[in-house]
Enzyme design. Structure first.
Site, PDB file in Angstrom:
ATOM      1  N   LYS A   1       9.728  -2.477  -5.862  1.00 49.51           N
ATOM      2  CA  LYS A   1      10.105  -1.695  -7.039  1.00 49.51           C
ATOM      3  C   LYS A   1      11.621  -1.674  -7.133  1.00 49.51           C
ATOM      4  CE  LYS A   1       8.251   2.301  -7.893  1.00 49.51           C
ATOM      5  NZ  LYS A   1       7.671   3.654  -7.764  1.00 49.51           N
TER       6      LYS A   1
ATOM      7  N   HIS B   1      13.096   0.709  -9.124  1.00 49.89           N
ATOM      8  CA  HIS B   1      13.426   2.052  -9.590  1.00 49.89           C
ATOM      9  C   HIS B   1      12.832   3.067  -8.615  1.00 49.89           C
ATOM     10  CE1 HIS B   1       9.456   1.126 -11.201  1.00 49.89           C
ATOM     11  NE2 HIS B   1       9.225   2.431 -11.206  1.00 49.89           N
TER      12      HIS B   1
END
Length: 154
Positions: free
Chosen positions: A40, A42
């Site tokens: 990921k 974020h």
């Protein structure tokens, strides 16, 4: 071991349950971590989630070993971050050949190649024994499992 590692995806829930049971039944408080299939970019980001495994002894927990790919990838991932994989625990050992050319089971090959113990909760021969004695399953289920073992088993 210091941390239980559950490879994505099925290993995540199994690893969490192992940690919960260790604490509930034995008062053993161990860390838990897992990986994502894709990093990921974020939030907390990255590919690893949970307890730090750096310089920790790690138990890998998963459902089955088919060819050993996921366990080998987990092993490589852990050693790259300076964790020490100390063993693998799987729910079911299907006791199947890794390939037609290799007489070892996938479980035996992982234990040999990675030089760590691999233990299962249940093995296919035990499942067959249960099916023979259980009134909940008819002969057709046992036949399917037995035929599978005859074709692919070690």
């Amino acid at each position: 071991f210091d941390v239980v590692f559950g490879p994505a995806y099925k290993g995540i829930s199994l690893g969490a349950l192992v940690c919960a049971a260790l604490y509930s039944e034995y008062g053993v408080d161990t860390g838990f971590a897992y990986n994502r299939k894709e990093a990921k970019d974020h939030g907390e980001g990255g590919i690893l989630v949970g307890a730090s495994m750096v310089e920790k002894r790690v138990l890998i927990v998963d459902d089955v070993i088919t060819a050993g790919t996921a366990i080998r990838e987990s092993f490589d991932l852990l050693t790259k971050i300076k964790a020490t994989p100390v063993g693998v625990s799987i729910a079911l050992d299907r006791a199947e050949k890794r390939s037609l050319e290799d007489p070892l089971s996938a479980v035996q090959a992982v234990a040999r190649d990675l030089a760590i113990p691999v233990v299962s909760i249940v093995a296919l021969p035990q499942l067959q024994g249960y099916l023979r004695q259980s009134p909940n399953y008819d002969e057709s289920v046992l036949k399917l499992v037995s035929d599978y073992r005859s074709q692919y088993g070690v």
